[in-house]
Design a protein around this motif. Structure first.
Motif, PDB file in Angstrom:
ATOM      1  N   GLY A   1      -0.816   7.235  -8.527  1.00  0.00           N
ATOM      2  CA  GLY A   1      -1.402   5.760  -7.978  1.00  0.00           C
ATOM      3  C   GLY A   1      -1.048   5.181  -6.715  1.00  0.00           C
ATOM      4  N   ILE A   2      -0.916   5.868  -5.736  1.00  0.00           N
ATOM      5  CA  ILE A   2      -0.726   5.780  -4.378  1.00  0.00           C
ATOM      6  C   ILE A   2      -1.373   4.580  -3.930  1.00  0.00           C
ATOM      7  CG2 ILE A   2      -0.943   6.483  -2.039  1.00  0.00           C
ATOM      8  CD1 ILE A   2      -0.474   9.321  -3.082  1.00  0.00           C
ATOM      9  N   PRO A   3      -0.792   3.345  -3.413  1.00  0.00           N
ATOM     10  CA  PRO A   3      -1.608   2.135  -2.947  1.00  0.00           C
ATOM     11  C   PRO A   3      -2.416   2.481  -1.751  1.00  0.00           C
ATOM     12  CG  PRO A   3       0.766   2.258  -2.464  1.00  0.00           C
ATOM     13  CD  PRO A   3       0.590   3.229  -3.245  1.00  0.00           C
ATOM     14  N   MET A   4      -3.574   1.820  -1.575  1.00  0.00           N
ATOM     15  CA  MET A   4      -4.183   1.626  -0.744  1.00  0.00           C
ATOM     16  C   MET A   4      -3.904   0.627   0.566  1.00  0.00           C
ATOM     17  SD  MET A   4      -7.728   2.346  -2.867  1.00  0.00           S
ATOM     18  CE  MET A   4      -8.850   2.048  -1.125  1.00  0.00           C
ATOM     19  N   PRO A   5      -4.714   0.627   1.670  1.00  0.00           N
ATOM     20  CA  PRO A   5      -4.448  -0.345   2.804  1.00  0.00           C
ATOM     21  C   PRO A   5      -4.944  -1.590   2.163  1.00  0.00           C
ATOM     22  CG  PRO A   5      -5.284   1.531   3.765  1.00  0.00           C
ATOM     23  CD  PRO A   5      -5.564   1.900   2.151  1.00  0.00           C
ATOM     24  N   ARG A   6      -4.249  -2.723   2.419  1.00  0.00           N
ATOM     25  CA  ARG A   6      -4.709  -4.086   1.944  1.00  0.00           C
ATOM     26  C   ARG A   6      -6.052  -4.440   2.677  1.00  0.00           C
ATOM     27  NH1 ARG A   6      -1.656  -8.589   0.167  1.00  0.00           N
ATOM     28  NH2 ARG A   6       0.133  -7.409   0.735  1.00  0.00           N
ATOM     29  N   ALA A   7      -7.021  -4.787   2.066  1.00  0.00           N
ATOM     30  CA  ALA A   7      -8.210  -5.379   2.467  1.00  0.00           C
ATOM     31  C   ALA A   7      -8.224  -6.621   3.399  1.00  0.00           C
ATOM     32  CB  ALA A   7      -9.456  -5.371   1.385  1.00  0.00           C
ATOM     33  N   PRO A   8      -8.675  -6.652   4.477  1.00  0.00           N
ATOM     34  CA  PRO A   8      -8.547  -7.931   5.412  1.00  0.00           C
ATOM     35  C   PRO A   8      -9.245  -8.731   4.414  1.00  0.00           C
ATOM     36  CG  PRO A   8     -10.235  -6.395   6.382  1.00  0.00           C
ATOM     37  CD  PRO A   8      -9.407  -5.493   5.008  1.00  0.00           C
ATOM     38  N   TRP A   9      -8.956 -10.206   4.791  1.00  0.00           N
ATOM     39  CA  TRP A   9      -9.677 -11.453   4.158  1.00  0.00           C
ATOM     40  C   TRP A   9     -11.440 -11.221   4.234  1.00  0.00           C
ATOM     41  CZ3 TRP A   9      -7.401 -14.325   0.355  1.00  0.00           C
ATOM     42  CH2 TRP A   9      -5.960 -14.163   0.417  1.00  0.00           C
ATOM     43  N   SER A  10     -11.794 -10.877   5.361  1.00  0.00           N
ATOM     44  CA  SER A  10     -13.225 -10.832   5.664  1.00  0.00           C
ATOM     45  C   SER A  10     -13.706 -10.064   4.647  1.00  0.00           C
ATOM     46  CB  SER A  10     -13.521 -10.529   6.812  1.00  0.00           C
ATOM     47  OG  SER A  10     -12.933  -9.340   7.183  1.00  0.00           O
ATOM     48  N   GLU A  11     -13.183  -8.977   4.258  1.00  0.00           N
ATOM     49  CA  GLU A  11     -13.618  -7.995   3.169  1.00  0.00           C
ATOM     50  C   GLU A  11     -13.735  -8.516   1.783  1.00  0.00           C
ATOM     51  OE1 GLU A  11     -12.774  -3.711   1.398  1.00  0.00           O
ATOM     52  OE2 GLU A  11     -12.348  -3.876   3.601  1.00  0.00           O
ATOM     53  N   ARG A  12     -12.458  -9.335   1.742  1.00  0.00           N
ATOM     54  CA  ARG A  12     -12.387  -9.700   0.513  1.00  0.00           C
ATOM     55  C   ARG A  12     -13.661 -10.732   0.024  1.00  0.00           C
ATOM     56  NH1 ARG A  12      -5.769 -10.841  -0.467  1.00  0.00           N
ATOM     57  NH2 ARG A  12      -5.142  -8.723   0.081  1.00  0.00           N
ATOM     58  N   PHE A  13     -13.687 -11.585   1.195  1.00  0.00           N
ATOM     59  CA  PHE A  13     -14.837 -12.744   0.722  1.00  0.00           C
ATOM     60  C   PHE A  13     -16.332 -11.932   0.779  1.00  0.00           C
ATOM     61  CE2 PHE A  13     -11.246 -15.491   2.366  1.00  0.00           C
ATOM     62  CZ  PHE A  13     -11.375 -16.425   1.135  1.00  0.00           C
ATOM     63  N   ALA A  14     -16.280 -11.150   1.499  1.00  0.00           N
ATOM     64  CA  ALA A  14     -17.591 -10.384   1.374  1.00  0.00           C
ATOM     65  C   ALA A  14     -17.942  -9.822   0.000  1.00  0.00           C
ATOM     66  CB  ALA A  14     -17.667  -9.438   2.562  1.00  0.00           C
TER      67      ALA A  14
ATOM     68  N   TYR B   1      -1.946  -4.703 -20.180  1.00  0.00           N
ATOM     69  CA  TYR B   1      -2.488  -3.508 -19.777  1.00  0.00           C
ATOM     70  C   TYR B   1      -2.115  -3.270 -18.361  1.00  0.00           C
ATOM     71  CZ  TYR B   1      -5.474  -2.597 -23.774  1.00  0.00           C
ATOM     72  OH  TYR B   1      -6.079  -2.493 -24.932  1.00  0.00           O
ATOM     73  N   PHE B   2      -2.032  -4.325 -17.415  1.00  0.00           N
ATOM     74  CA  PHE B   2      -1.331  -4.181 -16.169  1.00  0.00           C
ATOM     75  C   PHE B   2       0.290  -3.586 -16.105  1.00  0.00           C
ATOM     76  CE2 PHE B   2      -3.833  -7.487 -13.780  1.00  0.00           C
ATOM     77  CZ  PHE B   2      -5.099  -6.654 -13.886  1.00  0.00           C
ATOM     78  N   ILE B   3       0.957  -4.240 -17.321  1.00  0.00           N
ATOM     79  CA  ILE B   3       2.565  -3.668 -17.239  1.00  0.00           C
ATOM     80  C   ILE B   3       2.351  -2.457 -17.845  1.00  0.00           C
ATOM     81  CG2 ILE B   3       4.446  -3.983 -18.834  1.00  0.00           C
ATOM     82  CD1 ILE B   3       3.762  -7.131 -18.941  1.00  0.00           C
ATOM     83  N   ALA B   4       1.107  -2.068 -18.899  1.00  0.00           N
ATOM     84  CA  ALA B   4       0.966  -0.643 -19.054  1.00  0.00           C
ATOM     85  C   ALA B   4       0.880   0.413 -17.941  1.00  0.00           C
ATOM     86  CB  ALA B   4      -0.079  -0.334 -19.981  1.00  0.00           C
ATOM     87  N   VAL B   5       0.188   0.094 -17.053  1.00  0.00           N
ATOM     88  CA  VAL B   5      -0.073   0.809 -15.663  1.00  0.00           C
ATOM     89  C   VAL B   5       1.250   0.745 -15.128  1.00  0.00           C
ATOM     90  CG1 VAL B   5      -1.178   0.856 -13.528  1.00  0.00           C
ATOM     91  CG2 VAL B   5      -2.451   0.303 -15.573  1.00  0.00           C
ATOM     92  N   ARG B   6       2.063  -0.205 -14.750  1.00  0.00           N
ATOM     93  CA  ARG B   6       3.439   0.057 -14.391  1.00  0.00           C
ATOM     94  C   ARG B   6       4.450   0.821 -14.980  1.00  0.00           C
ATOM     95  NH1 ARG B   6       2.730  -1.176  -9.463  1.00  0.00           N
ATOM     96  NH2 ARG B   6       4.975  -1.525  -9.178  1.00  0.00           N
ATOM     97  N   ILE B   7       4.445   1.001 -16.336  1.00  0.00           N
ATOM     98  CA  ILE B   7       5.187   1.629 -17.312  1.00  0.00           C
ATOM     99  C   ILE B   7       4.779   3.193 -16.911  1.00  0.00           C
ATOM    100  CG2 ILE B   7       5.899   2.486 -19.630  1.00  0.00           C
ATOM    101  CD1 ILE B   7       5.098  -0.442 -20.347  1.00  0.00           C
ATOM    102  N   PHE B   8       3.503   3.323 -16.821  1.00  0.00           N
ATOM    103  CA  PHE B   8       3.001   4.753 -16.504  1.00  0.00           C
ATOM    104  C   PHE B   8       3.602   5.254 -15.082  1.00  0.00           C
ATOM    105  CE2 PHE B   8       0.264   8.012 -15.105  1.00  0.00           C
ATOM    106  CZ  PHE B   8       0.070   8.844 -16.052  1.00  0.00           C
ATOM    107  N   LEU B   9       3.302   4.347 -14.208  1.00  0.00           N
ATOM    108  CA  LEU B   9       3.896   4.688 -12.766  1.00  0.00           C
ATOM    109  C   LEU B   9       5.722   4.716 -12.684  1.00  0.00           C
ATOM    110  CD1 LEU B   9       1.409   2.529 -10.902  1.00  0.00           C
ATOM    111  CD2 LEU B   9       1.240   4.809 -11.121  1.00  0.00           C
ATOM    112  N   LEU B  10       6.194   4.178 -13.601  1.00  0.00           N
ATOM    113  CA  LEU B  10       7.729   4.283 -13.479  1.00  0.00           C
ATOM    114  C   LEU B  10       8.095   5.738 -13.960  1.00  0.00           C
ATOM    115  CD1 LEU B  10       8.803   0.912 -14.727  1.00  0.00           C
ATOM    116  CD2 LEU B  10       9.064   1.594 -12.569  1.00  0.00           C
ATOM    117  N   ARG B  11       7.347   6.246 -14.901  1.00  0.00           N
ATOM    118  CA  ARG B  11       7.513   7.563 -15.446  1.00  0.00           C
ATOM    119  C   ARG B  11       6.705   8.587 -14.468  1.00  0.00           C
ATOM    120  NH1 ARG B  11       6.625   8.454 -21.539  1.00  0.00           N
ATOM    121  NH2 ARG B  11       7.637  10.238 -20.861  1.00  0.00           N
ATOM    122  N   ASN B  12       5.921   8.129 -13.841  1.00  0.00           N
ATOM    123  CA  ASN B  12       5.156   9.219 -12.784  1.00  0.00           C
ATOM    124  C   ASN B  12       5.097   8.466 -11.316  1.00  0.00           C
ATOM    125  OD1 ASN B  12       3.956  11.206 -14.874  1.00  0.00           O
ATOM    126  ND2 ASN B  12       3.822   9.093 -15.605  1.00  0.00           N
TER     127      ASN B  12
END
Length: 430
Positions: A206-219, A191-202
């Motif tokens: 699916g614009i990426p967001m800023p990477r969350a800092p490690w503090s936010e991830r652990f929170a 299903y992750f690959i299916a998302v990538r296939i969709f994004l290749l055609r479009n």
């Protein structure tokens, strides 16, 4: 008229009645009773109702179904889905199409607590769709990731439909849960690959967001600690043998209910509503199983399942080709009937053929059956997950829903081919 001909007429009548909108439980019971009376006018057919009802209500194996349904209901009240989504978002939301990937990961995790594809889809419509729209994702990608990811609720253990299969075929539920581990992981990856296939055609989607800092991830990890604890204790206890499946389900209900109380999410209104919804779903499943038992008794009397197995066995085809034909028929049936109806209607014919005549492992076929049914849940025109999505959000155009779900159907077909050619992959943990 021969008994086999009566069986064929009964099958045609059943399909026609269901197509008219009659509930499947009532349709199966009616056809079973009328068909039995046609063959044996003096038979005490109504005793079948008592026998089938007592058999269902006294089954120890069936206890797990209401427990899993209750656990899913209280999990929604406790807000576990939001926690899971936030956790996945913190760790993978920065990738291209990250919110779609987050939705799929959240569906898999919530499916491990909920056990229902429809409930998973309905929950993610409320949790994921608003966030994806705020970030400019297209309706097609939103619909595909939610409806496709929602099917993981049936595949990721615990799964209600696996329990029903185990009861109908007298298999060990835990073996089915173990066999679903690798297919579940493969499904998430594809299903992750299916998302990538969709994004290749479009590429603009699916614009990426800023990477969350490690503090936010652990929170986010700390915020989801109760949710993770529920999954680890319940599934860890079941897989390690500390709990039976029934005991694990009971522990899961207790933990999720305690989470509702700890977070003060439980009110008199949502408690009553959860019980009402659970009772309706439980009653529906029990009635279907009772109707299926009556219908199966009728079919057994006609000899139609045995005749079907003998006919197919006489074809000059290798076993894998016969199974492939059965899979294609299942996919066609899944476009018309819902998941449980498709499985129960075909079980008297397909199980003796695939397991008895062709010699395939019943646990392998059980997981294959669930995966095939999953595809039916997202296949137009009657995929139940698509109906849930369109019903909850009428602003989503069907054209966009169908466009978004296409890559997911394609990778699902690839998954079926992989486990058809390499069945041993599925049985590694069994």
């Amino acid at each position: 008229m021969s008994l086999v001909a009566v069986g064929i007429l009964g099958l045609i009548a059943l399909l026609a009645i269901i197509m008219l909108g009659v509930p499947i439980a009532a349709a199966m019971a009616a056809v079973g009773v009328i068909g039995t009376l046609m063959m044996s006018p003096g038979a005490s057919v109504f005793s079948l109702f008592g026998t089938a009802t007592v058999q269902a209500l006294s089954s120890q194996d069936l206890i797990v179904i209401p427990l899993f349904i209750l656990m899913g209901g209280f999990a929604i009240v406790a807000g576990l889905s939001s926690e899971i989504y936030r956790l996945a978002h913190a760790w993978i939301g920065h990738l291209k199409g990250g919110l779609a990937l987050t939705t799929i990961a959240a569906c898999a995790a919530f499916g491990a607590i909920c056990g229902s594809s429809v409930a998973t889809t309905a929950t993610m419509v409320q949790v994921a769709l608003p966030e994806m729209r705020r970030r400019g994702y297209s309706d097609a990608l939103i619909a595909g990731s939610i409806a496709g990811g929602g099917t993981l609720g049936s595949l990721i253990p615990p799964s209600v439909i696996m329990v029903v299969y185990a009861i109908l075929t007298q298999q060990n539920v835990l073996d089915l849960f173990r066999a679903a581990i690798i297919p579940g992981l493969v499904a998430v990856l594809l299903y992750f690959i299916a998302v990538r296939i969709f994004l290749l055609r479009n590429p603009g989607d699916g614009i990426p967001m800023p990477r969350a800092p490690w503090s936010e991830r652990f929170a986010a990890l700390g915020y989801a600690r109760l949710t993770l604890a529920v999954a680890v204790v319940m599934l860890g206890g079941i897989y390690s043998g500390i709990f039976t499946v029934n005991e694990g389900a009971a522990v899961g209900v207790a933990l999720v209910f305690a989470t509702c109380l700890i977070r003060q999410r439980l009110t008199r209104a949502n408690f009553a509503d959860t019980l009402r919804r659970a009772a309706a779903n439980i009653a529906m499943i029990y009635l279907i199983l009772i109707g299926a038992e009556i219908y199966k008794s009728f079919l057994t009397l006609t000899g139609l399942p045995a005749a079907t197995v003998a006919w197919v066995g006489g074809l000059d085809l290798p076993p894998i080709a016969i199974v492939a034909v059965v899979i294609v028929l299942y996919l066609a049936l899944g476009c018309v009937f819902d998941a449980m109806a498709a499985m129960i209607l075909t079980m008297p014919f397909v199980f003796p053929l695939v397991v008895g005549q062709l010699g395939y492992d019943p646990v392998w076929w059980g997981i294959m059956n669930v995966m095939i049914i999953e595809i039916g849940m997202i296949t137009p025109p009657v995929g139940i997950n698509l109906f849930v999505l369109a019903g909850m959000r009428p602003d989503l155009k069907l054209r966009e829903i169908y466009r978004g779900i296409t890559p997911f159907i394609l990778v699902d077909l690839l998954r079926i081919v992989i486990f058809l050619l390499f069945p041993g992959l599925m049985l590694v943990f069994v």
